[in-house]
Scaffold this active site. Structure first.
Site, PDB file in Angstrom:
ATOM      1  N   TRP D 110       0.830  -1.215   0.000  1.00 46.94           N
ATOM      2  CA  TRP D 110       0.000   0.000   0.000  1.00 46.94           C
ATOM      3  C   TRP D 110       0.867   1.270   0.000  1.00 46.94           C
ATOM      4  CZ3 TRP D 110      -5.362  -0.638   2.310  1.00 46.94           C
ATOM      5  CH2 TRP D 110      -6.091   0.539   2.299  1.00 46.94           C
ATOM      6  N   ARG D 114       2.882   6.751  -3.400  1.00 44.78           N
ATOM      7  CA  ARG D 114       3.587   7.802  -2.664  1.00 44.78           C
ATOM      8  C   ARG D 114       2.822   9.097  -2.510  1.00 44.78           C
ATOM      9  NH1 ARG D 114       8.390   6.938  -6.707  1.00 44.78           N
ATOM     10  NH2 ARG D 114       6.504   6.446  -7.867  1.00 44.78           N
ATOM     11  N   ALA D 123       5.599   1.322  16.319  1.00 51.36           N
ATOM     12  CA  ALA D 123       6.033   0.219  17.169  1.00 51.36           C
ATOM     13  C   ALA D 123       7.368   0.521  17.849  1.00 51.36           C
ATOM     14  CB  ALA D 123       6.133  -1.070  16.352  1.00 51.36           C
ATOM     15  N   ARG D 124       7.909   1.722  17.581  1.00 52.78           N
ATOM     16  CA  ARG D 124       9.047   2.184  18.385  1.00 52.78           C
ATOM     17  C   ARG D 124       8.512   2.748  19.697  1.00 52.78           C
ATOM     18  NH1 ARG D 124      13.003   6.568  15.931  1.00 52.78           N
ATOM     19  NH2 ARG D 124      14.421   5.781  17.532  1.00 52.78           N
ATOM     20  N   LEU D 213      -8.710  12.417  -4.715  1.00 52.62           N
ATOM     21  CA  LEU D 213      -9.547  11.478  -5.468  1.00 52.62           C
ATOM     22  C   LEU D 213      -8.837  10.942  -6.708  1.00 52.62           C
ATOM     23  CD1 LEU D 213     -12.279  10.074  -5.746  1.00 52.62           C
ATOM     24  CD2 LEU D 213     -13.151  12.121  -6.900  1.00 52.62           C
ATOM     25  N   ARG D 223      -5.250  -1.747  -7.416  1.00 53.92           N
ATOM     26  CA  ARG D 223      -5.424  -2.639  -6.273  1.00 53.92           C
ATOM     27  C   ARG D 223      -6.793  -3.309  -6.208  1.00 53.92           C
ATOM     28  NH1 ARG D 223      -0.165  -3.625  -5.409  1.00 53.92           N
ATOM     29  NH2 ARG D 223       0.983  -1.683  -5.062  1.00 53.92           N
TER      30      ARG D 223
END
EC number: 2.1.1.148
Lengths: 301, 301, 301, 301
Positions: D110, D114, D123-124, D213, D223
């Site tokens: 995903w 960009r 998660a740090r 959009l 996707r």
């Protein structure tokens, strides 16, 4: 050692093949081309290609027809002026392409820099190698007690041994099971795009990554910084050394104005002015919060 | 002729200076480097630098260590596959830098392509040259009667003469007055950043423009298209010829799948299927509006 | 006055129409919606739409499920922390869309900010209005004698009169001829996409411009700065006032850390440290060039 | 079920709070706001905010002062025209912000898009929840035998059971060890930024993701396509349904011209023309490779 004999031979073959070009050429970068600069236990950074040099920055800033007759010292002055005054477009006129091998959890931080071009090795298409990052003893650190997103003192003795054992054992088991699920001996074999989900975040991936010098400097400022996670910082530091050889004047200006530079807030610069006039400013009279004052004192002492 | 003797000498000097490089080198592009390819009456496109070639696209797609042992025909097949399936990232691995001289109203269209790096000649800092685009007789067209944003038949006779006279006279007078306002003889002299506002949009500016091959293809698809304004289309066409020499395989795939390709809507492809089965489809039975049907007939006949 | 009665009526109609929404709503911005904030002699800035508020920045930074139970003062501390430590992504979570009317030479500077969405009035498709920027007396300045890209003292008396006369007369004549070339009475009429090349850079254009708050702050830092050209600075200043009403906490942090902040180089911060210890540092002992030292003294005194 | 009672309460609280706004409001989107649309076993997509509607696209395309007096059918025609002719900038004038919970290996695909703004759960800084994606039986597929990056028939019986057992057991053990390494009971506790490397790629993460959009349509075309990996396709399909409610006219045009549309190469459209004239074209006489011809036949039959 990350490279097979076959890969080494391919790299040597590319280093040995030279052609004539009329393009701007940076001798310091030619010496670096294709070589694998090792990072962490299995990673590397390789320069695959580059465009431009210090002179190309000045040429673009001047929108000139040729290299111009300006002297090297004029060029350096111009480059420092551009850096100091945030004129970023001439630095965008240099471009560099790296081949990087890195753990997935590092790749996930890295990819957040969006102004770059990326081609990653596809684990939908191919099977990943059995290579995992296992921290060296001097990188095996406890959670910081003061910084929620940092690390503190080193783990030692039994605890360090336990952690290393867990990381190695879990990686090995997950990889064994990855292979077992993929296997088509006596079974259909799970799709690669699904099997990869069993692999932990310290597995190595690799990609081609291309960016311009301005955006590379931005990446380096954030990722070679002392607050960056160690595992990405060592990549950034390796790239710093490469860039210093590629565009020494631009890198010098970057070091002086960005890496070693400091941004002071309105309140902070006001305090500096008052202190230089002889006033004994304290946190209470500074207008800053305690956190800001602590950071401010760290900068000016 | 857009170039002074001094500029020609600078360009010749750069073309004459070659170095050894281990980088990917494209012979067709080396032959183009620095030369001014003339466009319109005073404009040009010059290649200043490039990164990569056809093989570099494949190398990135394969995230490979060396050039690989793949044959040229394998490379071409891969490139065509990538183009056909909209895998754009390997094409982003090539980069090119141009020096372009162009009228301001063309520059204003061109700059809308945002994924590029630009350094424009500054009319705040410097004085612009007295050079204006005046259309050649075969570009002096009337407003289209069918297309609100296009041109129709050529102007002729008196009308053409009147228009050319206006364009030349107004440009000359505006430039004379620009100089008069700037002059510091007997007066302070208006700031350059203000005086430039008196210059019409057909004055020439110039810039360094750098982009990657994927985004360049996107630019070319829109601007080399028959619906693009003639004055930007001639720049795009010149760049097409340059790119064909630089990355012939990628350019071939681009021509086949993008420039000459056609996108059909759900309804249109459904009509094609019905027609191939022998049905006599009309606008009424197509489900398309009259405008869409007209465009559709233009495509399939 | 830039607005016709018809436009005023359309704006009033939009301001009068309100609906219920469950989205984050900023009262200070609702009060601004659609109104034309006048800038220069015929320009304006209108807020057409916005997304997010101060709380939305914090909500994104925390990746939270609801608005959270955090207090306003906690939110402000978090916003200041994010700004101080260059955590830019939460600020990107707010978005704003403006309708701007501005002279073409200002639009040409503005468009260089690439991380934005733009829809400009098309002079290929439509005929531009007869409206030109003519500087007010207090903006009619001479070229700076110290800064190559700036302006110095005001023009006065005859010179000011001459300049204004030139700007008005040339604009009027160019526009008359623009209309004459377009006219289809007794002639074919030149294509609009060609006729526009006769118009000078002080003609007004307009566009819809949409960007996120992080990139807007970057735009404002550069364009509301004292070194920016006056004619774009007044637009930036108007937008500053609007943003202060929209996201007061974020704007406060921006003012303190960016607009009023100062970046010191490695050498400069070293000098500050030495001076605070009592050393009498001079340019000679500072390691800085004369230009840098002059800028440094301007900052700390 | 991914949501705790506390999260549900927060969501309900936000849905219940409405304010007056003068902004463009899309009723179909208001009904969707904040609700968690479930995807996969623990994931979701939530609309957090949006900007614009179908009318806003037309308003930007016309650079208009108000909503204009154009009828809905005129608006639809304009939107279809813009989509058909690749005029993308008006679609960029709508923006949407999602809160998404998704497995890490999906997040890694995903994030390659960009042109979007992202704030991911760190998660740090925080400890991840014990939630892993385990494929449902109808998603547990073997490697495709014809497509190197796709999946083929379903796994069955013992093999399916073995794979599910591996995925569950390895995830559980890795998470247990993650917690064990983090624990500060009787030991220092490994830094969070290091411990996370032990977690497999099917662990869930979450982020705020915001895009315009036009870029969202690009994401959806790639996707929601049949060639996309199933695990990201289900997210894209959920977003398709949301967008259809938000901007029904734009979504309709997107479906017709992009999702259901087909791009034919120069050779392919030439074959169509010859076939419509009655010629019996074969692969040999088509000029296409076997692969291209197979794809072509798939399209026109």
């Amino acid at each position: 050692m990350p490279l097979t004999e076959e890969h080494k031979a391919e790299i040597d073959a590319q280093r040995g093949q030279t052609q004539q070009t009329a393009r701007a050429t940076a001798p310091g970068m030619e010496a670096r081309l294709y070589t694998a600069h090792e990072v962490l236990d299995h990673g590397f950074v390789r320069v695959i290609d580059y465009m431009g040099d210090d002179a190309a920055i000045c040429q673009a800033a001047r929108v000139s027809y040729g290299k111009g007759t300006k002297s090297v010292s004029n060029d350096e002055g111009l480059i420092r002026y551009l850096m100091r005054h945030w004129h970023s477009t001439p630095f965008e006129m240099c471009e560099v392409k790296f081949h990087v091998k890195l753990p997935v959890f590092v790749a996930r931080q890295w990819i957040r820099h969006r102004t770059a071009n990326v081609n990653e090795y596809s684990a939908r298409y191919s099977i990943l190698d059995r290579e995992f990052y296992i921290p060296a003893p001097d990188a095996l650190a406890a959670q910081s007690t003061v910084n929620n997103q940092g690390r503190g003192e080193l783990l030692e003795g039994d605890e360090a041994a336990r952690v290393l054992d867990i990381l190695k054992t879990d990686a090995a088991r997950c990889y064994d099971n990855y292979e077992a699920m993929l296997s088509q001996e006596g079974q259909k074999g799970l799709a690669r795009e699904l099997a990869r989900m069993n692999l932990p975040a310290n597995i190595y991936t690799q990609w081609y990554w291309k960016t311009d010098l301005h955006n590379l400097f931005h990446f380096l400022r954030l990722r070679a910084d002392v607050h960056a996670q160690y595992e990405i910082r060592v990549y950034a530091q390796t790239i710093c050394e490469i860039v210093a050889d590629w565009v020494p004047q631009a890198y010098g200006a970057f070091e002086d104005y960005r890496m070693g530079g400091v941004t002071l807030s309105t309140k902070a610069i006001d305090c500096v002015r008052r202190m230089l006039k002889g006033e004994a400013v304290t946190q209470e009279t500074s207008g800053m919060s305690k956190g800001e004052w602590r950071e401010f004192e760290g900068v000016i002492r």
